[in-house]
Design a protein around this motif. Structure first.
Motif, PDB file in Angstrom:
ATOM      1  N   VAL A 188       9.837  -8.881   0.756  1.00 35.02           N
ATOM      2  CA  VAL A 188       8.757  -9.302   1.577  1.00 35.02           C
ATOM      3  C   VAL A 188       8.860 -10.728   2.123  1.00 35.02           C
ATOM      4  O   VAL A 188       7.973 -11.242   3.070  1.00 35.02           O
ATOM      5  CB  VAL A 188       7.599  -9.186   0.871  1.00 35.02           C
ATOM      6  CG1 VAL A 188       7.171  -7.608   0.738  1.00 35.02           C
ATOM      7  CG2 VAL A 188       7.423 -10.061  -0.391  1.00 35.02           C
ATOM      8  N   ARG A 189       9.783 -11.682   1.487  1.00 31.53           N
ATOM      9  CA  ARG A 189      10.027 -12.765   1.877  1.00 31.53           C
ATOM     10  C   ARG A 189      11.350 -13.333   1.463  1.00 31.53           C
ATOM     11  O   ARG A 189      12.046 -12.950   0.447  1.00 31.53           O
ATOM     12  CB  ARG A 189       9.109 -13.856   1.206  1.00 31.53           C
ATOM     13  CG  ARG A 189       9.242 -15.386   1.396  1.00 31.53           C
ATOM     14  CD  ARG A 189       7.870 -16.254   1.023  1.00 31.53           C
ATOM     15  NE  ARG A 189       8.617 -16.414  -0.559  1.00 31.53           N
ATOM     16  CZ  ARG A 189       8.043 -15.835  -1.380  1.00 31.53           C
ATOM     17  NH1 ARG A 189       6.960 -15.016  -1.456  1.00 31.53           N
ATOM     18  NH2 ARG A 189       8.325 -15.892  -2.909  1.00 31.53           N
ATOM     19  N   ALA A 206       8.598  -6.817  -3.442  1.00 33.48           N
ATOM     20  CA  ALA A 206       7.553  -5.991  -3.812  1.00 33.48           C
ATOM     21  C   ALA A 206       7.995  -5.084  -4.561  1.00 33.48           C
ATOM     22  O   ALA A 206       8.843  -4.172  -3.869  1.00 33.48           O
ATOM     23  CB  ALA A 206       6.591  -5.772  -2.770  1.00 33.48           C
ATOM     24  N   PHE A 207       7.604  -4.386  -5.680  1.00 30.77           N
ATOM     25  CA  PHE A 207       8.076  -3.209  -6.243  1.00 30.77           C
ATOM     26  C   PHE A 207       7.571  -2.010  -5.526  1.00 30.77           C
ATOM     27  O   PHE A 207       6.411  -1.912  -4.882  1.00 30.77           O
ATOM     28  CB  PHE A 207       7.705  -3.086  -7.743  1.00 30.77           C
ATOM     29  CG  PHE A 207       8.212  -3.996  -8.547  1.00 30.77           C
ATOM     30  CD1 PHE A 207       9.624  -4.463  -8.371  1.00 30.77           C
ATOM     31  CD2 PHE A 207       7.358  -4.685  -9.530  1.00 30.77           C
ATOM     32  CE1 PHE A 207      10.169  -5.476  -9.241  1.00 30.77           C
ATOM     33  CE2 PHE A 207       7.995  -5.819 -10.468  1.00 30.77           C
ATOM     34  CZ  PHE A 207       9.553  -6.096 -10.432  1.00 30.77           C
ATOM     35  N   GLU A 208       8.213  -0.902  -5.689  1.00 28.69           N
ATOM     36  CA  GLU A 208       7.573   0.388  -4.835  1.00 28.69           C
ATOM     37  C   GLU A 208       7.940   1.724  -5.650  1.00 28.69           C
ATOM     38  O   GLU A 208       9.073   1.735  -6.502  1.00 28.69           O
ATOM     39  CB  GLU A 208       8.717   0.624  -3.414  1.00 28.69           C
ATOM     40  CG  GLU A 208       8.197  -0.591  -2.481  1.00 28.69           C
ATOM     41  CD  GLU A 208       8.930  -0.071  -1.330  1.00 28.69           C
ATOM     42  OE1 GLU A 208       9.957   0.434  -1.146  1.00 28.69           O
ATOM     43  OE2 GLU A 208       8.481  -0.320  -0.078  1.00 28.69           O
ATOM     44  N   GLU A 244      16.920  -9.883   4.625  1.00 21.26           N
ATOM     45  CA  GLU A 244      15.665 -10.355   5.336  1.00 21.26           C
ATOM     46  C   GLU A 244      14.387  -9.620   5.023  1.00 21.26           C
ATOM     47  O   GLU A 244      14.826  -8.554   4.208  1.00 21.26           O
ATOM     48  CB  GLU A 244      15.858  -9.904   6.915  1.00 21.26           C
ATOM     49  CG  GLU A 244      17.319 -10.771   7.636  1.00 21.26           C
ATOM     50  CD  GLU A 244      17.148 -10.662   9.002  1.00 21.26           C
ATOM     51  OE1 GLU A 244      16.824  -9.726   9.441  1.00 21.26           O
ATOM     52  OE2 GLU A 244      18.022 -11.457   9.807  1.00 21.26           O
ATOM     53  N   ALA A 245      13.628 -10.029   5.385  1.00 23.08           N
ATOM     54  CA  ALA A 245      12.062  -9.301   5.098  1.00 23.08           C
ATOM     55  C   ALA A 245      12.207  -7.895   5.469  1.00 23.08           C
ATOM     56  O   ALA A 245      12.543  -7.750   6.596  1.00 23.08           O
ATOM     57  CB  ALA A 245      10.979  -9.966   5.623  1.00 23.08           C
ATOM     58  N   GLY A 246      11.812  -7.114   4.659  1.00 23.77           N
ATOM     59  CA  GLY A 246      12.079  -5.313   5.076  1.00 23.77           C
ATOM     60  C   GLY A 246      13.057  -4.739   4.343  1.00 23.77           C
ATOM     61  O   GLY A 246      13.097  -3.478   4.522  1.00 23.77           O
ATOM     62  N   CYS A 263      12.592 -14.349  -6.775  1.00 24.31           N
ATOM     63  CA  CYS A 263      13.907 -14.857  -7.460  1.00 24.31           C
ATOM     64  C   CYS A 263      14.731 -15.534  -6.679  1.00 24.31           C
ATOM     65  O   CYS A 263      14.225 -15.775  -5.416  1.00 24.31           O
ATOM     66  CB  CYS A 263      14.482 -13.528  -7.922  1.00 24.31           C
ATOM     67  SG  CYS A 263      15.216 -12.654  -6.288  1.00 24.31           S
ATOM     68  N   GLU A 264      15.515 -16.187  -7.334  1.00 27.42           N
ATOM     69  CA  GLU A 264      16.573 -17.096  -6.454  1.00 27.42           C
ATOM     70  C   GLU A 264      17.921 -16.560  -6.563  1.00 27.42           C
ATOM     71  O   GLU A 264      18.452 -16.217  -7.748  1.00 27.42           O
ATOM     72  CB  GLU A 264      16.542 -18.553  -7.147  1.00 27.42           C
ATOM     73  CG  GLU A 264      15.381 -19.456  -7.123  1.00 27.42           C
ATOM     74  CD  GLU A 264      15.404 -20.424  -8.028  1.00 27.42           C
ATOM     75  OE1 GLU A 264      16.450 -20.702  -8.685  1.00 27.42           O
ATOM     76  OE2 GLU A 264      14.450 -21.193  -8.049  1.00 27.42           O
TER      77      GLU A 264
END
Length: 226
Positions: A182-183, A197-199, A159-161, A150-151
């Motif tokens: 993740v990015r 990433a979905f969890e 940040e990632a994480g 997404c934007e």
């Protein structure tokens, strides 16, 4: 004779590990392709008994149902938790009653696209919740049952994480989910591109995402858009 069942959502049976024949269960939305015809139709399985299926017959625009002669080859496609499955079948009979149908016998099946590759380029509104007083508005770039890109306008401190909550606006209503970044890539001249990433998605949410991606891809294919 197979007995037709009322229309209702139904999951696809899990793919067996021993290589036996895979077929869609009653209620599954499928893509139908008739040998020698360069298009795919959206359909639904009305009944299933082993390799034998009854599916709703495709209909010409503003016209009668399509009822080919028995013996034609048919390819069925449908999404599962593993990815996109395809089955080769033979048209054994057609009926033209209250609901026109095709009777099919599946001869063989195979996984043609893995889940990780089942991704749709799409622009949907999205709200991201993070550990801050306000939430962020975003627009998706692509979507799958496993995550999205997404934007986000501006340069939020993500940040990632980072873990986020999401509210995604599908055509049939909102979907709530949780995910992990993740990015996070700065955009030019402004904005941030996120990969999420979905969890721990509920099975009903996974199925809604899977069906949306599948039906949108099928609709685009019917319109000649890839």
């Amino acid at each position: 004779m197979l007995r037709r069942r009322p229309t209702r959502p139904a999951p696809t049976a899990p793919a067996p590990a021993d290589g036996t024949l895979r077929v869609p269960t009653a209620g599954t939305v499928v893509a139908l392709e008739l040998d020698g015809v360069d298009r795919a139709w959206r359909s639904r399985v009305e009944a299933q008994n082993g390799p034998d299926l009854v599916v709703v017959a495709p209909t010409r625009p503003m016209g009668p149902p399509i009822l080919p002669d028995p013996g034609r080859g048919v390819t069925l496609g449908w999404p599962t938790e593993l990815g996109y499955l395809e089955a080769q079948a033979e048209l054994t009979a057609t009926t033209d009653q209250d609901i026109a149908t095709w009777d099919l016998t599946v001869r063989r099946s195979a996984l043609s696209q893995r889940r990780s590759a089942f991704r749709l380029e799409t622009r949907l509104s999205l709200h991201l919740g993070v550990e801050r007083p306000d939430e962020l508005s975003a627009t998706t770039r692509n979507l799958s049952e496993g995550g999205l890109a997404c934007e986000v306008s501006g340069r939020p401190d993500l940040e990632a994480g980072a873990r986020v909550s999401l509210c995604l606006e599908l055509p049939d209503g909102e979907v709530d989910a949780a995910g992990r970044v993740v990015r996070a890539v700065p955009m030019v001249p402004d904005g941030l591109e996120l990969g999420v990433a979905f969890e721990d998605l509920e099975k009903t949410v996974v199925e809604r995402l899977r069906q949306y991606v599948f039906e949108e891809q099928l609709a685009r294919r019917a319109q000649g858009v890839r």
